[in-house]
Write a protein that holds these residues in place. Structure first.
Motif, PDB file in Angstrom:
ATOM      1  N   MET A 222       0.852  -1.213   0.000  1.00 30.90           N
ATOM      2  CA  MET A 222       0.000   0.000   0.000  1.00 30.90           C
ATOM      3  C   MET A 222       0.877   1.248   0.000  1.00 30.90           C
ATOM      4  N   LYS A 223       0.669   2.133  -0.958  1.00 31.58           N
ATOM      5  CA  LYS A 223       1.434   3.375  -1.003  1.00 31.58           C
ATOM      6  C   LYS A 223       0.736   4.379  -0.084  1.00 31.58           C
ATOM      7  N   ASP A 224       1.297   4.602   1.103  1.00 32.41           N
ATOM      8  CA  ASP A 224       0.578   5.418   2.087  1.00 32.41           C
ATOM      9  C   ASP A 224       1.425   6.601   2.563  1.00 32.41           C
ATOM     10  N   GLN A 225       2.268   7.100   1.629  1.00 32.02           N
ATOM     11  CA  GLN A 225       3.113   8.233   2.000  1.00 32.02           C
ATOM     12  C   GLN A 225       2.282   9.458   2.376  1.00 32.02           C
ATOM     13  N   TRP A 226       1.139   9.597   1.792  1.00 30.65           N
ATOM     14  CA  TRP A 226       0.257  10.742   2.032  1.00 30.65           C
ATOM     15  C   TRP A 226      -0.402  10.678   3.409  1.00 30.65           C
ATOM     16  N   MET A 227      -0.376   9.449   4.013  1.00 34.95           N
ATOM     17  CA  MET A 227      -1.150   9.222   5.238  1.00 34.95           C
ATOM     18  C   MET A 227      -0.369   9.684   6.478  1.00 34.95           C
ATOM     19  N   ASP A 228      -1.094  10.196   7.428  1.00 33.62           N
ATOM     20  CA  ASP A 228      -0.485  10.561   8.714  1.00 33.62           C
ATOM     21  C   ASP A 228       0.189   9.312   9.284  1.00 33.62           C
ATOM     22  N   PRO A 229       1.481   9.404   9.686  1.00 33.30           N
ATOM     23  CA  PRO A 229       2.177   8.203  10.178  1.00 33.30           C
ATOM     24  C   PRO A 229       1.449   7.538  11.345  1.00 33.30           C
ATOM     25  N   ALA A 230       0.666   8.321  12.074  1.00 32.83           N
ATOM     26  CA  ALA A 230      -0.037   7.747  13.223  1.00 32.83           C
ATOM     27  C   ALA A 230      -1.056   6.697  12.803  1.00 32.83           C
ATOM     28  N   TRP A 231      -1.594   6.806  11.597  1.00 34.54           N
ATOM     29  CA  TRP A 231      -2.658   5.874  11.131  1.00 34.54           C
ATOM     30  C   TRP A 231      -2.102   4.659  10.399  1.00 34.54           C
ATOM     31  N   ARG A 232      -0.852   4.734   9.966  1.00 32.21           N
ATOM     32  CA  ARG A 232      -0.324   3.719   9.037  1.00 32.21           C
ATOM     33  C   ARG A 232      -0.450   2.299   9.585  1.00 32.21           C
ATOM     34  N   GLY A 233      -0.050   2.107  10.788  1.00 30.90           N
ATOM     35  CA  GLY A 233      -0.070   0.757  11.348  1.00 30.90           C
ATOM     36  C   GLY A 233      -1.488   0.221  11.415  1.00 30.90           C
ATOM     37  N   TRP A 234      -2.403   1.049  11.975  1.00 30.51           N
ATOM     38  CA  TRP A 234      -3.798   0.590  12.143  1.00 30.51           C
ATOM     39  C   TRP A 234      -4.445   0.325  10.784  1.00 30.51           C
ATOM     40  N   CYS A 235      -4.303   1.282   9.887  1.00 30.86           N
ATOM     41  CA  CYS A 235      -4.926   1.139   8.551  1.00 30.86           C
ATOM     42  C   CYS A 235      -4.307  -0.038   7.802  1.00 30.86           C
ATOM     43  N   GLY A 236      -2.983  -0.172   7.890  1.00 33.60           N
ATOM     44  CA  GLY A 236      -2.313  -1.263   7.195  1.00 33.60           C
ATOM     45  C   GLY A 236      -2.850  -2.616   7.638  1.00 33.60           C
ATOM     46  N   THR A 237      -3.008  -2.796   8.952  1.00 36.07           N
ATOM     47  CA  THR A 237      -3.521  -4.069   9.464  1.00 36.07           C
ATOM     48  C   THR A 237      -4.954  -4.307   8.995  1.00 36.07           C
ATOM     49  N   ALA A 238      -5.768  -3.251   9.023  1.00 36.21           N
ATOM     50  CA  ALA A 238      -7.185  -3.391   8.600  1.00 36.21           C
ATOM     51  C   ALA A 238      -7.271  -3.743   7.123  1.00 36.21           C
ATOM     52  N   VAL A 239      -6.520  -3.007   6.321  1.00 39.69           N
ATOM     53  CA  VAL A 239      -6.613  -3.187   4.859  1.00 39.69           C
ATOM     54  C   VAL A 239      -6.083  -4.560   4.443  1.00 39.69           C
ATOM     55  N   GLU A 240      -5.085  -5.084   5.144  1.00 44.06           N
ATOM     56  CA  GLU A 240      -4.526  -6.389   4.782  1.00 44.06           C
ATOM     57  C   GLU A 240      -5.557  -7.514   4.879  1.00 44.06           C
ATOM     58  N   GLN A 241      -6.618  -7.306   5.631  1.00 39.66           N
ATOM     59  CA  GLN A 241      -7.656  -8.339   5.761  1.00 39.66           C
ATOM     60  C   GLN A 241      -8.552  -8.428   4.518  1.00 39.66           C
ATOM     61  N   VAL A 242      -8.502  -7.379   3.682  1.00 36.27           N
ATOM     62  CA  VAL A 242      -9.373  -7.340   2.490  1.00 36.27           C
ATOM     63  C   VAL A 242      -8.674  -8.066   1.351  1.00 36.27           C
ATOM     64  N   ARG A 243      -9.300  -9.101   0.823  1.00 39.26           N
ATOM     65  CA  ARG A 243      -8.647  -9.928  -0.197  1.00 39.26           C
ATOM     66  C   ARG A 243      -8.621  -9.265  -1.566  1.00 39.26           C
ATOM     67  N   PHE A 244      -9.568  -8.385  -1.828  1.00 36.86           N
ATOM     68  CA  PHE A 244      -9.623  -7.746  -3.151  1.00 36.86           C
ATOM     69  C   PHE A 244      -8.663  -6.547  -3.165  1.00 36.86           C
ATOM     70  N   ARG A 245      -7.421  -6.800  -3.617  1.00 33.93           N
ATOM     71  CA  ARG A 245      -6.341  -5.820  -3.494  1.00 33.93           C
ATOM     72  C   ARG A 245      -6.618  -4.498  -4.219  1.00 33.93           C
ATOM     73  N   PRO A 246      -7.270  -4.505  -5.392  1.00 30.45           N
ATOM     74  CA  PRO A 246      -7.483  -3.216  -6.069  1.00 30.45           C
ATOM     75  C   PRO A 246      -8.251  -2.206  -5.215  1.00 30.45           C
ATOM     76  N   ASP A 247      -8.973  -2.664  -4.184  1.00 32.05           N
ATOM     77  CA  ASP A 247      -9.738  -1.729  -3.336  1.00 32.05           C
ATOM     78  C   ASP A 247      -8.919  -1.202  -2.159  1.00 32.05           C
ATOM     79  N   HIS A 248      -7.697  -1.727  -1.967  1.00 36.79           N
ATOM     80  CA  HIS A 248      -6.929  -1.366  -0.772  1.00 36.79           C
ATOM     81  C   HIS A 248      -6.723   0.136  -0.626  1.00 36.79           C
ATOM     82  N   ALA A 249      -6.298   0.804  -1.687  1.00 32.33           N
ATOM     83  CA  ALA A 249      -5.972   2.236  -1.608  1.00 32.33           C
ATOM     84  C   ALA A 249      -7.215   3.046  -1.228  1.00 32.33           C
TER      85      ALA A 249
END
Lengths: 187, 260
Positions: free
Chosen positions: B1-28
């Motif tokens: 996930m390209k998350d350079q735009w994201m506040d570093p505080a959210w990266r870990g939480w969002c990354g873990t949540a998004v990894e659960q979604v199997r349909f990768r094109p929707d991750h961003a």
């Protein structure tokens, strides 16, 4: 209105289908399958439904299919999915037509329950008359191989030539299972 | 996930949540939506007087377990539905691109279908240019149905060739069908005719009867039938289609009227 993913799929498929139908109509509604081509040709020839008698290649031209409805027979010449020409080839339950696959051979089809057939025929510019027994191809369809001596107008073997139309006279005899004569027709 | 735009505080939480979604094109898109939600929540807390680090911590705690949230999102973003949606988009784009190219090519090469002629084709024969006394219009037989078509006789004209002492009949017809994929009905070699004097007309031997084959119209087709070589003064001619079985009768002019 915001559509959910399922609705978007349905919309996209409908748009694609509509575009394909428009393109098909634009192209003149060409048949997409051989069956569709035959059904379309049947309707255009005002025939309710055609039963296929046989389908053979017509070298360098495509294919030809012989069709029957009741006692009427047609020959339909097609290339790919395009009908090139349709001709009424016989009425009254019997068709005698030149085979397109092998120049010089004749085909005969009937809706009588014929077990065997023979044909006496001549090419109009030749003195000689031949009598040939039919090779049964099933479903009251017979092939009559061209006799060896049969030549085209330029003297070449007819088997090596393009089969010309309407140049022969014939008498066809159809026999039943016990050898009794069912029908004799001339043309 | 390209998350350079994201506040570093959210990266870990969002990354873990998004990894659960199997349909990768929707991750961003999911990550953007979650981050926006977190930002809104933190902004609300900051308005209430929380300092930034405490607001961030409370926001993450309020959002709950990222794995549970991610699994719930996975149920809403099913891979099969996602790929079907993607495929339907590609299909539409492909069809539109091919359609556009074909359309432009057809316009460029002037190969547009003659839709006007499909819907309302002109009659084959026009008698306007002829002297009115040189031909006679006759009564049209009623329309009839044959197969998928309704056929209307639109114009019947009789004219005589006095030097040859024979009459001719020219009939204009129109076929209609809702089965737009069909061309016009085949007439050609299928026609035969007989007049009231018993004279038979065929397509291959004089006196003749003939007709147009199908043209390439749809919905409607203009067609013609021609009978040439009537001798004497037959009262009528019956024109039949050999395989379809229909017959139309044309009443011919008699006596003085017969010689326009």
């Amino acid at each position: 209105m915001r559509l959910n993913r399922k609705q978007k799929i349905v919309r996209n498929l409908l748009v694609a289908a509509l575009c394909l139908i428009l393109a098909w109509v634009w192209a003149g509604c060409p048949p997409l399958t051989r069956g569709m081509m035959l059904r379309q040709a049947a309707r255009e020839n005002l025939v309710p439904v055609w039963e296929q008698v046989c389908d053979e290649p017509w070298p360098d031209r495509g294919r030809v299919v012989y069709l029957r409805c009741g006692g009427d027979y047609w020959q339909l010449w097609y290339k790919g999915m395009e009908v090139v020409r349709t001709d009424l080839r016989g009425t009254g339950g019997i068709m005698v037509a030149p085979s397109r696959e092998t120049a010089g051979d004749l085909l005969a089809a009937t809706n009588l329950d014929a077990a065997s057939a023979e044909i006496t025929w001549n090419i109009r510019w030749q003195e000689e008359t031949w009598t040939v027994a039919g090779e049964p191809l099933g479903d009251a369809l017979f092939r009559f191989p061209a006799p060896e001596g049969l030549t085209a107008k330029d003297g070449t073997r007819l088997r090596d030539s393009v089969w010309p139309e309407r140049i022969f006279d014939y008498t066809l005899r159809l026999y039943g299972n016990t050898g009794e004569l069912l029908e004799e027709v001339s043309g | 996930m390209k998350d350079q735009w994201m506040d570093p505080a959210w990266r870990g939480w969002c990354g873990t949540a998004v990894e659960q979604v199997r349909f990768r094109p929707d991750h961003a898109a999911i990550a953007r939506e979650l981050a926006a939600h977190l930002e809104d929540h933190r902004a609300d807390l900051e308005r209430l007087g929380y300092d930034r680090s405490l607001a961030t911590e409370r926001t993450l705690r309020a959002m709950g377990d990222p794995v549970a949230v991610g699994r719930a999102l996975d149920r809403a973003h099913k891979p099969a539905l996602g790929w079907l949606w993607k495929a339907s988009r590609w299909l539409v784009m492909l069809v539109l691109a091919v359609g556009l190219l074909t359309g432009c090519s057809a316009v460029w090469n002037r190969q547009l279908p003659d839709v006007a002629a499909w819907l309302d084709p002109e009659l084959v024969h026009s008698w306007e240019a002829y002297q009115p006394q040189s031909f006679q219009r006759l009564t049209c037989p009623p329309p009839f149905r044959t197969g998928a078509y309704t056929i209307e006789v639109e114009q019947v004209v009789y004219y005589r060739e006095e030097e040859l002492r024979r009459g001719n009949l020219s009939i204009d017809l129109r076929s209609r069908t809702l089965k737009f994929w069909l061309e016009g009905p085949a007439l050609g070699e299928n026609l035969e005719a007989v007049d009231s004097n018993g004279v038979r007309y065929t397509w291959y031997q004089y006196p003749y009867v003939g007709g147009s084959g199908p043209n390439d119209g749809h919905f409607q087709n203009a067609m013609w039938i021609s009978v040439s070589g009537t001798e004497g003064t037959p009262a009528w001619i019956d024109i039949s289609h050999r395989t379809a079985g229909w017959t139309i009768r044309v009443e011919l002019p008699q006596g003085e009227e017969g010689t326009p």
